[in-house]
Write an enzyme that holds these catalytic residues in place. Structure first.
Site: not given
Ligand code: IVH
Length: 681
Positions: A34, A36-38, A84, A115, A117, A119, A179, A231, A295, A319, A413, A416, A431, A436
């Site tokens: 860090d 050196e980076y700075d 999706l 992939e 998903k 959050d 994301e 993605y 996909k 999901k 308590c 009691c 207590c 009790c």
């Molecule tokens: S693909 C046509 N890939 O999930 C492409 N979405 O519930 C559609 N999300 O709105 C999305 N991880 O925000 C894709 N590996 C992933 C994802 C992903 C999270 C989210 C994305 C989307 C939501 C749908």
């Protein structure tokens, strides 16, 4: 230095810093410290200060410092930012596959990509001539909000691509979808820092990420540990791969962060396996995921399949069961435990989390309620993950109506009515009334339980009946119960009364280990109780045990030793012991021997330390074996130790024995020793 040289140095520095950013924030594999980076950054700032006219928006110095905007401008997305369709189990995945198979023959021989998903929240990143020019939120999928200044502060977002000069030259115009998230570690660290500073902590990574990205002041966004995973390519004017798995590699080559957990699946069945496996991986990922995205690998096929509403047919979200849900906190109850600890719990509007209806959740302790400002009537977020007991994460403050009530811990308590005490340095409220009834119920419940005295037929309902009728004031009173006492209680006929009295009587024969466990000494469970009986033959011996000897025992430390000593000092407990002895509940270990009184046998005169994971016997069985054959078992290795019996993963004791030159043997060698009586020779 002439201007040209300075200009060249600036460009070199920018390029170098860009690469280091990428190594650090995307690959998590820094090449320099860090410090050196700075220094590189300081020098770049120096040059840019001399020539402000040279500063460009894609310079690494331009991540922070943008002014606060009044509100976010609107950005029309170059193509709809699709959503999706969801499936909730593999059956749903099959149904999707069958649907799209009917629409296009190519689906039957299709390959897939799975992939995680993520959050987090979707962002759309625009690059022109390799420069990051605009970033937007998803909004309604057609129009989003311009959060460019905020996104610039995310170190994992390249301001210029390709990050590595050897990378592919991107098209003039390319729009990337990803994301934004906060990784689990970073989130915990953030909350730890806030807690230390006495500030309010955040509820979960997703909401925090969303709130941080939509800050009007980018300097605030810059302070939050936001990261990105990309993605998809939303739009471009140049050639890009048309297979999803290749798109991921292409994004990686350009310098974008991409998950390592995407899987290529050559056909439908492989994809089902991958999806099922992904579910198992959930807790191993460094970020929160709420499912797996499936996909079609062939993006042209996907495009040809078209869209239903806002969902492309070529992809599907499988999901995971939700782990966090919100519900109303109807009230806060207080439990009194066996040792008198008062614990608050949430009484909830019943709600389903991950397939289970949850009505109550833990609130940990009273400090937690105050720290999180949890009020009765709040809408609260609760979490139920894996085997963990459901707990309240915190209130959703934005949903407050003003009618919520602040909770104050009870001063007496709830069972009691005696005053509650808080021990110095402890979070817990106690207590301390030994009589009790709530503690007595828990005590008795534990005493009669299967792993303790195992009194069959004596469940919690009957325990409560006994206490209510004043028949039992401590566990020893069970042994003076009379037939007519029981017959006077509701639900007791002669047979039931006799059976129960027989079961109580039979418990007099239980082992010392069970009785020690049944007493409910803090920190002593089944295993600890069993261990104690290798050193002490009855409760009189245990009562006389001193603190130093106790803490020498393997697996015990100062806290447990102190808890045992304290337990045997309390007058109520001494009285209980007296009553148990009178009642004939006084098991003795005859075969085993304590340290000081080894019996005769092939091992007599020898002392052993047992350590590590043994394969044939449990550690306590080996100890018993040694003692039965006249050997002594001690807790730690010293010059006087004759042998160390070591199993696998033996730690410090093995080291000590090696240092002292103590002979080290395994279980088999111990048996040889016993059989041959080598010790005698
Ligand atoms: S693909 C046509 N890939 O999930 C492409 N979405 O519930 C559609 N999300 O709105 C999305 N991880 O925000 C894709 N590996 C992933 C994802 C992903 C999270 C989210 C994305 C989307 C939501 C749908």
């Amino acid at each position: 230095m002439d201007d040209q040289a300075l200009f060249d140095e600036m460009n070199r520095l920018q390029q170098e810093i860009r690469l280091h950013n990428y190594r650090y924030h995307v690959l998590d594999a820094p090449l320099i410290s860090d410090y050196e980076y700075d220094h590189l950054l300081v020098r770049l700032r120096e040059i840019e200060a001399i020539h402000p006219d040279w500063v460009t928006a894609d310079s690494p110095t331009q991540r922070v410092g943008a002014p606060i905007s009044g509100k976010f401008a609107k950005v029309v997305h170059p193509a709809p930012i699709l959503s999706l369709a969801n499936a909730f189990d593999l059956e749903g995945v099959r149904a999707w596959y069958e649907r799209i198979s009917r629409l296009d023959d190519r689906v039957e021989s299709a390959d897939f990509v799975t992939e995680p998903k993520f959050d987090g929240l979707t962002v759309v990143l625009h690059y022109r001539q390799g420069k990051f020019v605009q970033g937007a939120t998803r909004g309604d999928g057609e129009v989003g909000e311009d959060v460019t200044s905020n996104l610039r502060t995310l170190m994992s977002i390249p301001l210029r691509i390709p990050v590595n000069p050897d990378g592919p030259v991107p098209p003039d115009y390319i729009v990337i979808r990803g994301e934004v998230m906060i990784f689990k570690n970073d989130f915990e660290e953030l909350n730890r820092r806030l807690e230390e500073a006495g500030e309010k902590t955040y509820l979960n990574p997703r909401n925090t990420a969303a709130g941080s990205l939509r800050q009007l002041d980018p300097n605030i966004t810059a302070q939050r540990p936001l990261t990105l995973l990309t993605y998809a390519i939303v739009a471009t004017d140049g050639p890009v791969p048309n297979k999803q798995f290749e798109v991921l590699q292409y994004l990686r080559d350009l310098g974008f962060p991409v998950t390592d957990h995407a899987r290529y699946c050559k056909d439908f069945e492989t994809m089902l396996d991958c999806s099922a496996a992904a579910l198992q991986m959930r807790d191993e990922l460094p970020y929160e995921v709420d499912g797996v995205v499936i996909k079609l690998n062939d993006l042209s096929l996907s495009e040809d399949l078209g869209i239903v509403g806002k969902d492309p047919r070529g992809a599907l979200a499988l999901k995971y069961p939700a782990r966090e849900v919100t519900t109303s906190l109807k009230d806060i109850g207080v439990n009194v435990g066996r040792t008198g600890v008062l614990t608050p719990y949430a009484i909830l509007d019943p709600v389903e989390v991950g397939g289970v209806i949850v009505k109550q959740a833990t609130l940990h302790n009273f400090d937690y309620i105050a720290e999180k400002d949890i009020r009765i009537g709040d809408r609260v977020l609760i979490k139920r993950a894996g085997d963990v007991i459901p707990y309240v994460i915190g209130p959703v403050e934005d949903l407050r109506t003003g009618d919520e009530k602040i909770f104050t811990p009870p001063e007496v308590c709830p069972a009691c009515g005696q005053p509650v005490e808080r021990l110095a340095g402890e979070v817990a409220f106690y207590c301390v009334n030994a009589a009790c009834p709530a503690q007595l119920v828990r005590n008795l419940e534990h005493y009669v339980s299967r792993s303790a005295m195992d009194i069959v037929g004596l469940g919690i309902k009957i325990v409560e009946q006994f206490i209510e009728a004043g028949l039992v004031k401590d566990v020893a009173d069970l042994y003076t119960l009379k037939r007519e006492d029981l017959l006077a209680l509701e639900g007791f006929a002669e047979k039931k009364a006799d059976n129960l009295l027989d079961a109580i009587d039979a418990s007099r024969q239980q082992s010392l280990a069970r009785l020690v466990n049944a007493l409910g000494i803090r920190g002593i469970g089944e295993v600890g109780a069993e261990t104690l009986t290798h050193f002490y033959r009855d409760l009189d011996e245990l009562k006389a045990a001193d603190y130093d000897a106790l803490q020498q025992i393997e697996g015990f430390g100062p806290n447990i030793a102190q808890a045992i000593v304290d337990w045997f000092e309390r007058p109520a407990n001494l009285n209980l012991l007296k009553k148990l002895k009178t009642a004939g509940v006084w098991p003795r270990v005859e075969a085993a021997s304590s340290e000081s009184t080894a019996s005769e046998g092939t091992l007599s005169g020898l002392s052993f330390v047992v350590t590590g994971t043994l394969t044939t016997y449990s550690r306590s069985e080996v100890k018993e074996l040694i003692q039965k054959n006249g050997g002594k078992v001690v807790g730690s290795v010293s010059k006087k130790t004759s042998y160390l019996v070591a199993g696998e993963d033996a730690g410090s004791k093995l080291e000590k024995a090696q240092q002292l030159g103590t002979p080290i043997i395994d279980e088999a060698e111990l048996l040889v020793l016993i059989r041959k009586g080598i010790a005698k020779e």
